[in-house]
Every structure is written in structure tokens, then in C-alpha cells.
Design an enzyme around this catalytic site. Structure first.
Site, PDB file in Angstrom:
ATOM      1  N   THR A 211       0.869  -1.184   0.000  1.00 12.39           N
ATOM      2  CA  THR A 211       0.000   0.000   0.000  1.00 12.39           C
ATOM      3  C   THR A 211       0.901   1.228   0.000  1.00 12.39           C
ATOM      4  O   THR A 211       1.798   1.347   0.827  1.00 12.39           O
ATOM      5  CB  THR A 211      -0.913  -0.003   1.245  1.00 12.39           C
TER       6      THR A 211
ATOM      7  N   GLU B 102       8.794  13.805 -10.075  1.00 17.01           N
ATOM      8  CA  GLU B 102       9.320  15.115  -9.695  1.00 17.01           C
ATOM      9  C   GLU B 102       9.457  16.021 -10.917  1.00 17.01           C
ATOM     10  O   GLU B 102       9.517  15.570 -12.055  1.00 17.01           O
ATOM     11  CB  GLU B 102      10.708  14.964  -9.056  1.00 17.01           C
TER      12      GLU B 102
ATOM     13  N   SER C 164       7.987   5.176  -1.876  1.00 20.45           N
ATOM     14  CA  SER C 164       7.694   4.152  -0.862  1.00 20.45           C
ATOM     15  C   SER C 164       8.848   4.052   0.119  1.00 20.45           C
ATOM     16  O   SER C 164       9.692   4.944   0.197  1.00 20.45           O
ATOM     17  CB  SER C 164       7.473   2.798  -1.550  1.00 20.45           C
TER      18      SER C 164
END
Ligand code: 8IG
Length: 264
Positions: A85, A185, A204
């Protein structure tokens, strides 16, 4: 209210029931580009959907629930998460950290966090694995609930990094910078990453690593460079490149993990 730890303990209890494995030893989180390497870890003795366990978020895409495998590798029981997740799903930091907390509650003393990432170093071409030596968390949040002051001095275990370099002396190390995502980015942001000491960018790992450390686990982080960061080459970034790079690098990543895990 249940605490995050209680929620993880509940999930670990159901995990033990459903896998028939009372305790696991090492958890691995397989990130973008790493899934094709998963079979090299060994044969699964059980495979569940994350949603078979309490506390895991429903899949972001219908029909694409994350999987959890129990794998026997020699003396060790591995708990392998196929997918995670992400913070950008907006489900909160507890959802992001639930997997590693469940692994800790299931008995794991080590977690191997893998990811796909962008690189600021042109020498690290797509397909290059890089050990995470440290991180910069730009999510502006923490997975820790309450005033628990956790030391992160040696978050990415120097012992485990040294072990990886014994297995593969060509492995480099770098500082991983987590952005919230899900957009990549801008070139100016990548300029900032370089100025603050970052080498790799992704979406992550840092929040999971912090939660794992809070739970007392030893953490190994390995990034697979899947693209050069925005503005480094001038080429636009795309998700297909991530998947293609993963497929192309699968056998090297599989061999790498297969060699490291038995020595942990
Ligand atoms: I794969 O260039 C992958 N994930 N933030 N930037 C960020 N995440 C990523 C990138 C990248 N590549």
C-alpha cells in the site's frame, strides 16, 4: 480504539492460521520491478490475498489485490509481500505500515524492503540495483503513533549492507528520498534532491522502514533503478519503462535475493 500493533497482531494470528506457519523469520516487500524475481526465493507453501487478512486496504485497482506468500527457503520461513500500500493512495500511514507491522507480529526479525526508483546518477542505468544506505523522508509525516522517539541512526543495517556487498561486491549504496507521489518530480525538485544529499527518488519504503525499526526489526533496503530522475536526461518518464526494466533485470534481482536471504 485498537492500536496499530493490536491490528497487526490480529492480522498475524489469521496469517498463521491460513498459512499453517506459526512463525515467519524474514519478510520481503517486493516493489515495482521486483515481482518477476519473486520465484527465485523458493516455492510458495501458501499464497493469500492481502485482503484475506484483517487490516489490509482493499486493492487500489479492482481485481489486483496484493498477494502474500509463505515461502520455505532452507531453514527459514519467508513472508513475501507481492505489492504494497502506497502513501499516495491516501489511506493513511497506518495502512502503509500494516504489512511490516504484521510481519513483526508474525515473528520476523528482518525485513527486506525493495522498490523501483529514479536515479540522479547517470552511472546507475536502468536495471542497476543499489543498496539504500540512508533515507530522507519528504512525506512530512511519520508512521509512529504517539510520543515514541525511535532512533534511526543505523536504520538501513550496516551489517546487512556489508553482507550484500560480500555476495555482490559491485553493489553501490545511495540515499533514498521518498516523495509523496503519485506524480514524478520536476527537474527543479530533482535539483533540490541532489543539493540535500539524495541519490535515488521514489514513492515508498521510508515510512515502512521507520515502522519496521519501531517494531524492532533489522532493515535491508534495495532499490532497483528503473529510470533516470526527471531532467537528468531530458527524456520524459513513463510507467512502462518501470515494468520493462523489471522484466529485464528479473534474473539478476532473483539471483541477488536468492544469495542474500539464506545469509541473513
Ligand atoms: I519506478 O523517478 C519510479 N518511482 N518519485 N520518482 C519517484 N518515484 C519513482 C520514480 C521517480 N521512478
Amino acid at each position: 480504539m485498537t492500536t496499530a500493533k493490536e491490528a497487526a497482531t490480529d492480522a498475524a494470528r489469521v496469517l498463521a492460521e491460513k498459512t499453517g506457519v506459526e512463525r515467519h523469520d524474514i519478510a520481503l516487500v517486493m516493489g515495482s520491478g521486483w515481482l518477476p524475481a519473486v520465484d527465485a526465493l523458493g516455492e510458495a507453501t501458501a499464497e493469500l490475498s492481502t485482503t484475506d487478512l484483517p487490516g489490509f486496504a482493499p486493492p487500489a485497482v479492482e481485481g489486483h489485490a496484493g498477494k502474500i506468500r509463505s515461502v520455505r527457503a532452507g531453514e527459514k520461513s519467508l513472508l513475501v509481500f507481492l505489492g504494497r500500500t502506497h502513501f499516495y493512495e491516501g489511506l493513511g500511514v497506518r495502512a502503509v505500515a500494516h504489512g511490516v507491522r504484521t510481519a513483526a507480529a508474525a515473528g520476523c526479525s528482518t525485513v527486506v524492503l525493495t522498490n523501483g526508483c529514479g536515479s540522479l546518477q547517470e552511472a546507475w542505468a536502468p536495471g542497476t540495483p543499489v543498496l539504500i544506505s540512508d533515507h530522507i523522508n519528504l512525506t512530512a509525516t511519520s508512521p509512529i503513533e504517539g510520543a515514541h522517539f525511535v532512533d534511526l541512526t543505523d536504520l538501513y543495517s550496516s551489517r546487512l549492507r556489508a553482507l550484500c556487498r560480500e555476495v555482490d561486491p559491485s553493489l553501490d549504496e545511495g540515499v533514498y528520498v521518498q516523495f509523496p507521489g503519485p506524480h514524478y518530480e520536476t527537474p527543479a525538485e530533482i535539483g533540490m534532491v541532489g543539493a540535500i544529499g539524495g541519490h535515488l527518488v521514489g514513492m515508498s519504503t521510508t515510512l515502512e522502514a521507520i515502522a519496521a525499526r519501531e517494531a524492532g526489526m533489522e532493515v535491508l533496503g534495495i532499490s532497483l533503478v528503473t529510470n533516470l530522475a526527471a531532467g537528468i536526461t531530458g527524456e520524459p518518464l513513463n510507467h512502462e519503462e518501470v515494468l520493462e526494466t523489471g522484466k529485464a533485470a528479473a534474473s539478476r534481482m532473483g539471483e541477488l535475493l536468492g544469495a542474500i536471504v539464506p545469509r541473513i
